[in-house]
Design an enzyme around this catalytic site. Structure first.
Site, PDB file in Angstrom:
ATOM      1  N   HIS A 122     -89.160 -50.810  45.522  1.00 35.77           N
ATOM      2  CA  HIS A 122     -88.803 -49.474  45.356  1.00 35.77           C
ATOM      3  C   HIS A 122     -87.448 -49.114  45.730  1.00 35.77           C
ATOM      4  O   HIS A 122     -86.628 -50.107  46.273  1.00 35.77           O
ATOM      5  CB  HIS A 122     -89.677 -48.559  46.303  1.00 35.77           C
ATOM      6  CG  HIS A 122     -90.798 -48.211  45.776  1.00 35.77           C
ATOM      7  ND1 HIS A 122     -91.084 -47.210  44.439  1.00 35.77           N
ATOM      8  CD2 HIS A 122     -92.217 -48.364  46.268  1.00 35.77           C
ATOM      9  CE1 HIS A 122     -92.405 -47.470  44.257  1.00 35.77           C
ATOM     10  NE2 HIS A 122     -93.060 -47.903  45.222  1.00 35.77           N
ATOM     11  N   ASP A 152     -82.354 -45.173  42.677  1.00 32.84           N
ATOM     12  CA  ASP A 152     -83.118 -44.832  41.420  1.00 32.84           C
ATOM     13  C   ASP A 152     -82.009 -44.009  40.484  1.00 32.84           C
ATOM     14  O   ASP A 152     -82.099 -44.317  39.170  1.00 32.84           O
ATOM     15  CB  ASP A 152     -84.181 -43.867  41.840  1.00 32.84           C
ATOM     16  CG  ASP A 152     -85.408 -44.659  42.373  1.00 32.84           C
ATOM     17  OD1 ASP A 152     -85.441 -45.911  42.144  1.00 32.84           O
ATOM     18  OD2 ASP A 152     -86.320 -44.148  42.690  1.00 32.84           O
TER      19      ASP A 152
END
Length: 364
Positions: A122, A152
């Site tokens: 992640h 991200d």
């Protein structure tokens, strides 16, 4: 601005959908290929401005639909683990056979190659490994990530968008597509170049916890009397002098002329901590905001939406009860109102009909 560009998105999570939304915000025609789902399932905010179609990529019919869609597309976006699209029969080779000028955008955390390419991860894992998390936080606390923003979005989605647009420009010039390997470790490491330049200048010189943005009193975040926070960035000497003046410390021998006395930073920060805890965030905003002190209150998204500067620029808006942000950047100074969210699979019928009509026109 991107009118005439068509993107096929194999919907996933996180940075890939954000990248596709960003391109849709800028005018691209984005067809989101979504998985079969229960009727009426809510559409993600990241689908705004896109056309939505549902398909099962594990079936021959679903794979053929994607191949038909990319025949007239400029780019494809996918965010599977390396090798998954190839196993589905939708890898770069298969797609290039249908459309040699297609730009094939691949969004991953670790990249298409390397020892960790097949590992799950992640945002915080990627930026930790790339070096981008190292300097975040104070000496007494573990490094804290700005959730999704550094990895991200910053190191992932925006780098994919730049890569896709560069590939499209190349394809329009040469007729030859390319594969864009956009990984969060690559992008977030590239974002470190500014900090590396600061190291070169001597502004970031020590290990974590020993640098200006971690230890100084003038480049820090402080808690206020009401439990809210404010930020200071009074780095340059003229901004620091104004800060001392505003705080009534211009002639205080503990501060005047001692901005870069690192041995005293702890004492100075302790004094600032006590000082800023004596008033509310709004009181400090009234004194410092809009000056060259380099000041900003720490706001939640709803608070940011109501802030006079943010409101004047119309950065946040609400539609169907959902708080959203407007596209960025602006062109000719104009804020853009994005197209609405589609219902899941809303455009399936129309897109299939268009593909059938296109096939009929080709084969006569």
């Amino acid at each position: 601005m991107l009118s005439g560009i068509r993107i096929v998105e194999i919907c996933g999570i996180g940075p890939g959908p954000f990248c596709a939304m960003h391109l849709a915000d800028l005018g691209a025609d984005v067809i989101a290929v979504e998985r079969e789902a229960a009727a009426g399932a809510p559409s993600s905010l990241l689908n705004r401005g896109k056309r939505s179609i549902v398909a099962d990529l594990k079936t021959p019919e679903g794979r053929e639909l994607v191949l038909k869609l990319i025949e007239d597309a400029d780019a494809l976006i996918e965010g599977m683990r390396p090798g998954v699209m190839e196993r589905l029969g939708l890898g770069p080779a298969e797609c290039a056979a249908r459309n040699p000028r297609l730009v094939y955008g691949r969004m991953t955390g670790w990249g298409q190659t390397g020892p960790l390419a097949q590992a799950a991860g992640h945002d915080n894992n990627y930026i930790a490994t790339s070096g981008a998390l190292y300097y975040n936080g104070t000496p007494a606390e573990p490094p804290q990530s700005a959730i999704t923003l550094i990895g991200d979005i910053g190191g992932g989605a925006l780098y994919l968008a730049v890569g896709l647009l560069a590939g499209i420009l190349k394809a329009r010039e040469t007729g030859q597509g390319t594969v864009v390997d956009a990984s969060i470790v690559d992008g977030s490491a590239h974002m470190m170049q500014l900090i590396l330049a600061s190291r070169q200048k001597g502004l970031v010189t020590g290990p974590r916890g020993e640098n200006m943005h971690e230890r100084s009193h003038f480049f820090a975040t402080y808690r206020c009397a009401d439990g809210h926070f404010i930020t200071l960035g009074s780095l340059e000497p003229q901004f620091y002098a104004l800060l001392l003046e505003k705080l009534g410390l211009r002639d205080d021998p503990r501060f005047a002329g001692k901005q870069w006395d690192r041995a005293r930073w702890g004492e100075m920060q302790a004094h600032f901590t006590e000082l800023f805890a004596s008033r509310t965030r709004d009181e400090w905003s009234a004194l410092l905001e809009g000056t060259d002190v380099c000041f900003g209150p720490v706001l939640s998204p709803p608070e940011a939406a109501a802030h006079p500067h943010m409101a004047a620029r119309d950065i946040y808006f609400e539609r169907d009860g959902l708080l959203q942000t407007r596209p960025a950047p602006r062109f000719d100074g104009q804020a853009v109102t994005p197209r609405p969210l589609p219902q899941r699979g809303e455009h399936t019928g129309a897109i299939l009909a268009a593909l059938d009509a296109q096939a009929a026109s080709v084969w006569g």
